[in-house]
Design a protein around this motif. Sequence first.
Motif, mmCIF file in Angstrom:
data_model
loop_
_atom_site.group_PDB
_atom_site.id
_atom_site.type_symbol
_atom_site.label_atom_id
_atom_site.label_comp_id
_atom_site.label_asym_id
_atom_site.label_seq_id
_atom_site.Cartn_x
_atom_site.Cartn_y
_atom_site.Cartn_z
ATOM 1 N N ILE B 22 0.636 -1.213 0.040
ATOM 2 C CA ILE B 22 -0.003 0.249 -0.338
ATOM 3 C C ILE B 22 1.251 0.854 -0.036
ATOM 4 O O ILE B 22 0.934 2.426 -0.625
ATOM 5 C CB ILE B 22 -0.238 -0.012 1.412
ATOM 6 N N VAL B 25 2.426 1.542 -3.978
ATOM 7 C CA VAL B 25 1.423 1.403 -5.394
ATOM 8 C C VAL B 25 1.513 2.279 -5.804
ATOM 9 O O VAL B 25 1.737 2.248 -7.558
ATOM 10 C CB VAL B 25 0.397 0.206 -4.941
ATOM 11 N N ALA B 26 1.523 3.328 -5.225
ATOM 12 C CA ALA B 26 1.160 4.344 -6.050
ATOM 13 C C ALA B 26 2.020 4.884 -7.043
ATOM 14 O O ALA B 26 2.154 5.064 -8.236
ATOM 15 C CB ALA B 26 0.618 5.835 -4.886
ATOM 16 N N ARG B 29 2.321 2.216 -9.759
ATOM 17 C CA ARG B 29 1.769 2.288 -11.216
ATOM 18 C C ARG B 29 2.182 2.743 -12.253
ATOM 19 O O ARG B 29 1.632 2.183 -13.717
ATOM 20 C CB ARG B 29 0.665 2.842 -10.729
ATOM 21 N N ALA B 55 -3.145 -4.635 -1.723
ATOM 22 C CA ALA B 55 -2.870 -3.769 -2.659
ATOM 23 C C ALA B 55 -1.603 -4.240 -3.772
ATOM 24 O O ALA B 55 -2.439 -3.480 -5.073
ATOM 25 C CB ALA B 55 -2.250 -1.956 -1.541
ATOM 26 N N LEU B 59 -2.975 -4.314 -7.894
ATOM 27 C CA LEU B 59 -1.707 -3.925 -8.864
ATOM 28 C C LEU B 59 -1.341 -4.555 -9.801
ATOM 29 O O LEU B 59 -1.641 -4.125 -11.171
ATOM 30 C CB LEU B 59 -0.761 -3.032 -8.217
#
Lengths: 701, 122
Positions: B22, B25-26, B29, B55, B59
């Motif tokens: 978590i 992941v941003a 991406r 998370a 993805l």
Amino acid sequence: MNYPEVNEVFFSECEELLQEIESVLLHLLEGIEDKETINKLFRHIHTIKGSAGIFGFEHIEAFAHGLENLLQQVREEKLHFTPQLAEYLLKCRDHLAQLVECAAANSIPDQDLLEQGEALTAGIREFMPAGNGQIDSPPTKRSAAIAPIPETDREEDTWHLSLRFKPDTFRNGFDPLSFIRYLNEIGRIVELRVIDRDLPPLTELDPENCHLGFEIRLRTPADEGEIRQVFEFVEDDCDITVAPEGGRSQPAPAARVAVGVTPATTARSEERLPLPTARKARKAKYIRVDSDKLDQLVNFVGELVISTAHICQTAHGRGYEDIAESTDTLTKLVGDIRDSTLQLRMIPIGGAFNRFNRIVHDLGQELGKEVRLEIHGAETELDKSVTEIISDPLMHLVRNAIDHGLETSERRAALGKNPEGTLRLNAYHETGEIIIEVGDDGAGLNREKILARAMKAGLVKAGETLTDTDIHRFLFMPGFSTAEHVTNLSGRGVGLDVVNKNIEALRGRVDIESQEGRGTTMRIRLPLTLAIIDGFLVNVAESSFIIPLDLVVECLQFSEEYLVHGNKKVMELRGEALPVIRLGEIFDVNGKKIERENIVVVRQAGKKIGLIVDELLGEVQSVIKPLGRIFGRTPGFSGATILGDGTVALILDVASLVGTMEKREKAEHKKRKKQISEPTPQHEIGPEAGSDDETEGQGHD
Amino acid sequence: MEIEFKKTAGSTTAKCRGRLTIYTVAGVREAFNSIVGEGKPTTLNMEELVDIDTAGIQLLMALKRQCGVQGIELNIRNHSPILISILDLYGLAGYFGDRIVLGPSMRRDFSFAYGTKRVIHD
């Protein structure tokens, strides 16, 4: 086995289950049919059957077994669930309830009950799909639909879990991973599928959102409660469904019912460590408490409040600053305890309302009227004892509404109304009161009819003008009824006055709102709590009075100037007209004239009134002591309380005060009118006789 | 999580190091977007993947599915134990369709009792 305390739990559990079964069946009657509901029904019957078996209540077990078989057919979709079936099951549920009652009374079913049971069981066979006509005998044989389960797995059951995590799951600090891993600690995940149906395409995805769901098959000896408990903390972020798969092989639920059971119970239950609250994991947040103990606690708290007030007052009075500070803190703490304790007694009114689903359904059938029940405000809370007391009055009002208020479907259709009538139960809070409404969209009250009946009874003289409110009040008189036919239920005229009395005994009142042709609403007002009051203390002359704090809007200094010119009873407050009452006058307590009077503005039933008093002494919290029977129900007071220094203060019942005032005013007004309108001299001597309005030909003394 | 891309004319290798959770992941991406953008057959080397949570796997699932939709070949190789563990628990072996090599010591820890059938992405 026969342990009385344990039996108690079984019976109360049965009661709840039977209640739920009734709810479910009524739902199914409305056509809300889905797998989960049917499963629920099955599980409840299954639980009753199993427990009854363990406790040795053979009749209950046998009958429940038949029902269980039938429901199994429905679950397997071999049998379609029809309204007929639902009605029939309602009858069966009633029979089951009777059997349970019998067992609870420690007796065996009599001949009639047994015959009823046989008839119903035969009827069940009629419903069974062809080929399943045989209802095999309980308890050791298993029904044909369930495959035998190998010995080693006997303790375990397979459950189906459906999890749908909400987008903010990760943000709120949760990871499905930990919960699902834990499932492997309480059992074994036989199968798991990740549901990615709600996962957006990569480019649109916010990776910090959770879009995954899980379908899980779990083999575990744990029961539903324990499984759900795994997800207790993530409840708000996840939609969870838990259901048993297939049939169960043995009456396992019994273990959950046994509370604190001795080693004499089966080995199986020992292995499972029956936790008293495990069975009710969905309700795991509740603990059963003896309501007598709770009442005792409230009493103690009440005395605590009084003592604390006394200490506080003494400390302040003697100028012991340090002690005074401590007692102030103490007062606040005691106030918190008081509030929490009173909260304990509050339960949502929904419980009382829900009974009416069945009652309305049965009444509708019996009277040949189509009725739909609408419930609003079921979550509104009120004191437990109040809930119990209003149950009967509510029942009566509902019966009245359906019997007399609602027209028949034909008549309604002819009038252009929806042939199905609506009965509305509504509850809400309003400044220190709880309002409960029983409304219908029927014919409304016929003013003429009531007037005619009242005249016949000599309650009204010809020519008297009455408001709608007055006319409605006739209905509350004993023996008054405009019903043309007396039915089993109502029309005998013994109901509404009793209803009114019961409500007034609770310091409440009943109002009627009605429109001919549109419907009637009976509105019950009740105080929120019976035991302790937050009040505003005032002095008039030497007497102390308490005004319920909930009703107080504001206090100000009073001066004659505020009165509206010419009218001693109304004053102007920021552009509004405010009727005022002098407490000293109305209670006839007059002491030395005080320099500056004060006025307390209160709001009662949406109307504002000003009460003129001498001194304002601030907020107090105290225990309400009922006035002795000698005082009957003196209008104006709803009880008394003992202040910190030992003096007795009377608690004002503002509503009845206002009522008394209004009555007085009306009487005076009438008197005045009489003298104006009557053509013959009345020989009245008195202040009014010399009034400015003279009619022709009338002399006065 | 760091991704070291090695691109050749016909394919790409992406070596992943660190955590896919978590917290990361941003950032990851974007890298995954570029894989899809380039459209070349890609292999993710997960040998040095130290941590992964839901998370993270979500993805990866989104990536796999997008590649499926666009006909891009995506393979995952050298699964680290932590990755194998989550694929086992979530029954996602079939979703990704990769060959997972279990060392002799690992065979005891993972059962892959479900989810091994290949998933057809629509």
